[in-house]
Write a protein that holds these residues in place. Sequence first.
Motif, PDB file in Angstrom:
ATOM      1  N   PRO A 228     -19.732 -25.194   7.704  1.00  0.00           N
ATOM      2  CA  PRO A 228     -20.414 -23.975   7.246  1.00  0.00           C
ATOM      3  C   PRO A 228     -19.427 -22.870   6.911  1.00  0.00           C
ATOM      4  O   PRO A 228     -18.207 -23.040   7.045  1.00  0.00           O
ATOM      5  N   THR A 229     -19.946 -21.736   6.492  1.00  0.00           N
ATOM      6  CA  THR A 229     -19.121 -20.609   6.061  1.00  0.00           C
ATOM      7  C   THR A 229     -18.045 -20.264   7.081  1.00  0.00           C
ATOM      8  O   THR A 229     -18.315 -20.132   8.274  1.00  0.00           O
ATOM      9  N   ASN A 230     -16.827 -20.122   6.590  1.00  0.00           N
ATOM     10  CA  ASN A 230     -15.700 -19.739   7.430  1.00  0.00           C
ATOM     11  C   ASN A 230     -14.701 -18.995   6.555  1.00  0.00           C
ATOM     12  O   ASN A 230     -14.126 -19.582   5.645  1.00  0.00           O
ATOM     13  N   LEU A 231     -14.507 -17.727   6.836  1.00  0.00           N
ATOM     14  CA  LEU A 231     -13.669 -16.890   5.972  1.00  0.00           C
ATOM     15  C   LEU A 231     -12.272 -16.665   6.534  1.00  0.00           C
ATOM     16  O   LEU A 231     -11.545 -15.819   6.038  1.00  0.00           O
ATOM     17  N   ASP A 232     -11.885 -17.442   7.535  1.00  0.00           N
ATOM     18  CA  ASP A 232     -10.563 -17.295   8.138  1.00  0.00           C
ATOM     19  C   ASP A 232      -9.807 -18.609   8.017  1.00  0.00           C
ATOM     20  O   ASP A 232     -10.074 -19.556   8.748  1.00  0.00           O
ATOM     21  N   GLU A 233      -8.855 -18.667   7.078  1.00  0.00           N
ATOM     22  CA  GLU A 233      -8.103 -19.899   6.881  1.00  0.00           C
ATOM     23  C   GLU A 233      -7.180 -20.193   8.055  1.00  0.00           C
ATOM     24  O   GLU A 233      -6.707 -21.315   8.223  1.00  0.00           O
ATOM     25  N   GLN A 234      -6.920 -19.185   8.898  1.00  0.00           N
ATOM     26  CA  GLN A 234      -6.040 -19.386  10.040  1.00  0.00           C
ATOM     27  C   GLN A 234      -6.740 -20.138  11.170  1.00  0.00           C
ATOM     28  O   GLN A 234      -6.092 -20.780  11.997  1.00  0.00           O
ATOM     29  N   THR A 235      -8.061 -20.033  11.238  1.00  0.00           N
ATOM     30  CA  THR A 235      -8.834 -20.751  12.259  1.00  0.00           C
ATOM     31  C   THR A 235      -9.985 -21.460  11.562  1.00  0.00           C
ATOM     32  O   THR A 235     -11.101 -20.960  11.503  1.00  0.00           O
ATOM     33  N   SER A 236      -9.697 -22.608  11.016  1.00  0.00           N
ATOM     34  CA  SER A 236     -10.663 -23.357  10.221  1.00  0.00           C
ATOM     35  C   SER A 236     -10.748 -24.784  10.731  1.00  0.00           C
ATOM     36  O   SER A 236      -9.739 -25.376  11.115  1.00  0.00           O
ATOM     37  N   ALA A 237     -11.953 -25.333  10.739  1.00  0.00           N
ATOM     38  CA  ALA A 237     -12.130 -26.735  11.130  1.00  0.00           C
ATOM     39  C   ALA A 237     -11.468 -27.671  10.128  1.00  0.00           C
ATOM     40  O   ALA A 237     -11.228 -28.844  10.439  1.00  0.00           O
ATOM     41  N   LEU A 238     -11.184 -27.152   8.939  1.00  0.00           N
ATOM     42  CA  LEU A 238     -10.434 -27.884   7.924  1.00  0.00           C
ATOM     43  C   LEU A 238      -9.153 -27.092   7.678  1.00  0.00           C
ATOM     44  O   LEU A 238      -9.128 -26.192   6.842  1.00  0.00           O
ATOM     45  N   PRO A 239      -8.079 -27.372   8.434  1.00  0.00           N
ATOM     46  CA  PRO A 239      -6.877 -26.532   8.411  1.00  0.00           C
ATOM     47  C   PRO A 239      -6.400 -26.199   7.004  1.00  0.00           C
ATOM     48  O   PRO A 239      -6.282 -27.076   6.146  1.00  0.00           O
TER      49      PRO A 239
END
Length: 399
Positions: A228-239
């Motif tokens: 789902p939506t994630n606007l932080d590339e530093q903490t992402s389930a898909l690095p």
Amino acid sequence: MEGGMTRRLALLGLCLGLLLLAPSHLASAAAVEDGLLSNGDFETAPAGGFVKSASVAEGASSIPGWTINGTVELISAGQHQGGMILIVPQGDHAIRLGNDASIGQVVQVEKGSEYAITFSAARTCAQLESLNVSVLGGASQTVDLQTLYNIEGWDAYALAFQATDEQARLEFRNPGMEDDPTCGPILDNVAIKKLFTPDKSKDNVVTNGDFEEGPWMFPNTSFGVLLPTNLDEQTSALPGWMIESNRAVRFVDSDQYTVPQGKRAVELLSGKEGIISQMVETTPQKEYSLTFTLGSAGDSCQPPMAVMAFAGDQAQNFHYSPMGNATSQTANVTFTARAERTRVAFYSVYYNTRSDDHSSLCGPVIDDVRVWGLNGAAGLKASIGLLLSIVTIVGLLLF
């Protein structure tokens, strides 16, 4: 006397050895292993055993491995509630969260490391059901369960967090307050995985461009994992990657889907509402090439399928039209960097559904995303420009 001194030195050496061994032992026992949490599938029977009807649990030890706040029901596969059958994503049991109810578990983690939590969730009867997932002292995100991405009525999701301590308390809460107490989200199969950010190669500035690093995936499910939506590339389930829009994309593997290369890939869903992007390091005024592999997931997704690719100020539409027996094709966008960081992004042009299930969203697959500098091409372009300038000056002098 000499013998006494020797014994004391030997004893001192033994004590020092034990002190050195102790931290190593404690560290090896601290971190949780990848996979299901303790009773993460809710298949461990409570003290009173499983019952045929819903067991309403209120208390700290009603469900083994979990602490509970509010009313939490341990449900069984095929169980009726009102006029509906409650969905159990996998196995024989799951839990349903009542109004403002929560369930949590403390896990041992490595401070500073990043982790992904994978879980299965379904809605029951409320119109606006959602599930809030939080880590005490850290991340908190609410997942909307309104959109279904497969006909089974449930989906697997993944969220990420960075451990701020050596213990992390994970909590799943129903933020809703419905008039009907039988409504509320269903939770099952909670797993964890420690994430690693792959190193960039010399000829590719994209991080995790092959999508091989990502959240835990259950080997016996054929629906992939929704991001789902994630606007932080530093903490992402898909690095390395961000999900910018209000709909999810699907993380798929080659066990259940057609993947262009390697083990993992990303399926784009929901048209412009499912955007995946990354900011890459670039040199201003330098030419680059963005290439990626475009394919079909092999999940009966109805054509036409197409991807819109962005690289800096360039955008290009690529339709999926493989030649012969090929299941994928390569696409390319050439762009000139305008800054030290350039955004690359992708979304599906169409809202696609499966031919065998018109309610399930699907779309094209992308894989092997690469961005590299066109040194030769840039040099050639500069040389041509210089030659034209010299010719112009000579012409003016002769005139």
